[in-house]
Design a protein around this motif. Structure first.
Motif, PDB file in Angstrom:
ATOM      1  N   GLU A  98      67.704  79.406  49.121  1.00  0.00           N
ATOM      2  CA  GLU A  98      66.495  78.828  48.543  1.00  0.00           C
ATOM      3  C   GLU A  98      66.765  78.432  47.098  1.00  0.00           C
ATOM      4  O   GLU A  98      67.219  79.246  46.298  1.00  0.00           O
ATOM      5  CB  GLU A  98      65.382  79.878  48.603  1.00  0.00           C
ATOM      6  N   ASN A  99      66.530  77.164  46.783  1.00  0.00           N
ATOM      7  CA  ASN A  99      66.661  76.674  45.412  1.00  0.00           C
ATOM      8  C   ASN A  99      65.310  76.130  44.986  1.00  0.00           C
ATOM      9  O   ASN A  99      64.848  75.125  45.520  1.00  0.00           O
ATOM     10  CB  ASN A  99      67.722  75.568  45.327  1.00  0.00           C
ATOM     11  N   THR A 100      64.689  76.797  44.032  1.00  0.00           N
ATOM     12  CA  THR A 100      63.339  76.421  43.628  1.00  0.00           C
ATOM     13  C   THR A 100      63.357  75.601  42.336  1.00  0.00           C
ATOM     14  O   THR A 100      64.312  75.640  41.567  1.00  0.00           O
ATOM     15  CB  THR A 100      62.471  77.676  43.436  1.00  0.00           C
TER      16      THR A 100
ATOM     17  N   SER B 224      55.791  75.622  48.909  1.00  0.00           N
ATOM     18  CA  SER B 224      56.621  76.815  48.837  1.00  0.00           C
ATOM     19  C   SER B 224      57.251  76.981  50.221  1.00  0.00           C
ATOM     20  O   SER B 224      57.135  76.094  51.073  1.00  0.00           O
ATOM     21  CB  SER B 224      55.793  78.047  48.476  1.00  0.00           C
ATOM     22  N   ARG B 225      57.888  78.097  50.468  1.00  0.00           N
ATOM     23  CA  ARG B 225      58.498  78.292  51.780  1.00  0.00           C
ATOM     24  C   ARG B 225      57.439  78.342  52.889  1.00  0.00           C
ATOM     25  O   ARG B 225      57.663  77.889  54.001  1.00  0.00           O
ATOM     26  CB  ARG B 225      59.312  79.583  51.796  1.00  0.00           C
TER      27      ARG B 225
ATOM     28  N   GLN C 208      53.991  81.411  43.506  1.00  0.00           N
ATOM     29  CA  GLN C 208      54.973  81.172  44.563  1.00  0.00           C
ATOM     30  C   GLN C 208      56.079  80.235  44.073  1.00  0.00           C
ATOM     31  O   GLN C 208      55.781  79.213  43.451  1.00  0.00           O
ATOM     32  CB  GLN C 208      54.300  80.532  45.785  1.00  0.00           C
ATOM     33  N   PRO C 209      57.344  80.543  44.353  1.00  0.00           N
ATOM     34  CA  PRO C 209      58.412  79.612  43.995  1.00  0.00           C
ATOM     35  C   PRO C 209      58.222  78.278  44.717  1.00  0.00           C
ATOM     36  O   PRO C 209      58.011  78.254  45.933  1.00  0.00           O
ATOM     37  CB  PRO C 209      59.681  80.324  44.484  1.00  0.00           C
ATOM     38  N   THR C 210      58.257  77.191  43.977  1.00  0.00           N
ATOM     39  CA  THR C 210      58.013  75.865  44.545  1.00  0.00           C
ATOM     40  C   THR C 210      59.340  75.202  44.912  1.00  0.00           C
ATOM     41  O   THR C 210      60.242  75.086  44.093  1.00  0.00           O
ATOM     42  CB  THR C 210      57.236  74.988  43.550  1.00  0.00           C
ATOM     43  N   LEU C 211      59.434  74.762  46.165  1.00  0.00           N
ATOM     44  CA  LEU C 211      60.660  74.168  46.686  1.00  0.00           C
ATOM     45  C   LEU C 211      60.697  72.650  46.527  1.00  0.00           C
ATOM     46  O   LEU C 211      61.760  72.071  46.330  1.00  0.00           O
ATOM     47  CB  LEU C 211      60.824  74.515  48.164  1.00  0.00           C
ATOM     48  N   LYS C 212      59.538  71.999  46.660  1.00  0.00           N
ATOM     49  CA  LYS C 212      59.533  70.544  46.561  1.00  0.00           C
ATOM     50  C   LYS C 212      58.137  70.022  46.289  1.00  0.00           C
ATOM     51  O   LYS C 212      57.133  70.718  46.499  1.00  0.00           O
ATOM     52  CB  LYS C 212      60.081  69.896  47.833  1.00  0.00           C
TER      53      LYS C 212
ATOM     54  N   THR D 262      62.875  67.605  44.377  1.00  0.00           N
ATOM     55  CA  THR D 262      63.345  68.980  44.552  1.00  0.00           C
ATOM     56  C   THR D 262      64.061  69.415  43.275  1.00  0.00           C
ATOM     57  O   THR D 262      64.162  68.651  42.316  1.00  0.00           O
ATOM     58  CB  THR D 262      64.315  69.076  45.756  1.00  0.00           C
TER      59      THR D 262
END
Length: 201
Positions: free
Chosen positions: A2-4, A28-29, A66-70, A116
């Motif tokens: 996972e790369n946030t 997020s995921r 939450q970690p945001t992915l895109k 991203t």
């Protein structure tokens, strides 16, 4: 894996769209949220595409928790498309990977710009998956329906495309080649067509 997206850079980017009429989703995921309410017909189509509604949470709270992915940024007309390009041009590649414009068949032809973390793309994810599974790209079947997918499919030894894919993606294929095939519509078992052609079923 996972790369946030780095939160402070993400907040700056979203702030640049706050005073426009441009809308976006952050993912997020597990969840996604919207910057502001979408037009009801588009919102209904998107919920059908994703399979669930956006989380009932303000975007700032979402990013903080939450970690945001895109991000998916949407242009409903050429003016918005130009405006989005101008805004994104102000941001550094060190913070973001900004994908080319794409159309998603499930989003009724609305233009989408996907953002991203820097260095994160479908190709980087594909490369990571190859390493993890210990296989070579020439052994892999890649299937897609939008131009974004070509980022990894072009490296695959076998290539499939859905009949409902965008013309932009279909133009990348040489369907005369035995290692490339077009299946039916994704809602009519098009993926099964591709698997059958390559004798995976």
């Amino acid at each position: 894996f996972e790369n946030t997206i780095e939160p402070s850079a993400l907040k700056q980017l979203i702030r640049a769209f706050a005073d426009t009429d441009i809308n976006l989703h952050a993912f997020s995921r597990r969840d996604y949220v919207q910057l502001r309410p979408f037009e009801p017909a588009f919102n209904a189509r998107y919920i059908n595409l994703i399979g669930r509604p956006p989380a009932d949470m303000a975007l700032d709270s979402f990013i903080a928790s939450q970690p945001t992915l895109k991000l998916n940024i949407y242009a409903f007309n050429p003016t918005q498309k130009q405006q989005i390009d101008e805004i994104l041009a102000q941001f550094c590649e060190q913070d973001f990977h900004i994908n080319p414009w794409s159309l998603n068949p499930g989003a009724a032809g609305v233009s989408i710009r996907n953002v991203t973390a820097s260095g994160v793309s479908k190709h980087s994810g594909f490369t990571k998956l190859l390493e993890h599974r210990g296989v070579e790209a020439h052994e892999v079947l890649g299937v897609g329906d939008t131009l974004h997918d070509w980022d990894f499919i072009e490296h695959c030894g076998y290539k499939g495309v859905m009949s409902n894919a965008t013309d932009e993606l279909k133009e990348k294929y040489n369907l005369e080649a035995p290692n490339q095939h077009m299946g039916g519509h994704v809602d009519d078992d098009g993926l099964i067509d591709i698997f059958s052609y390559f004798k995976l079923l």
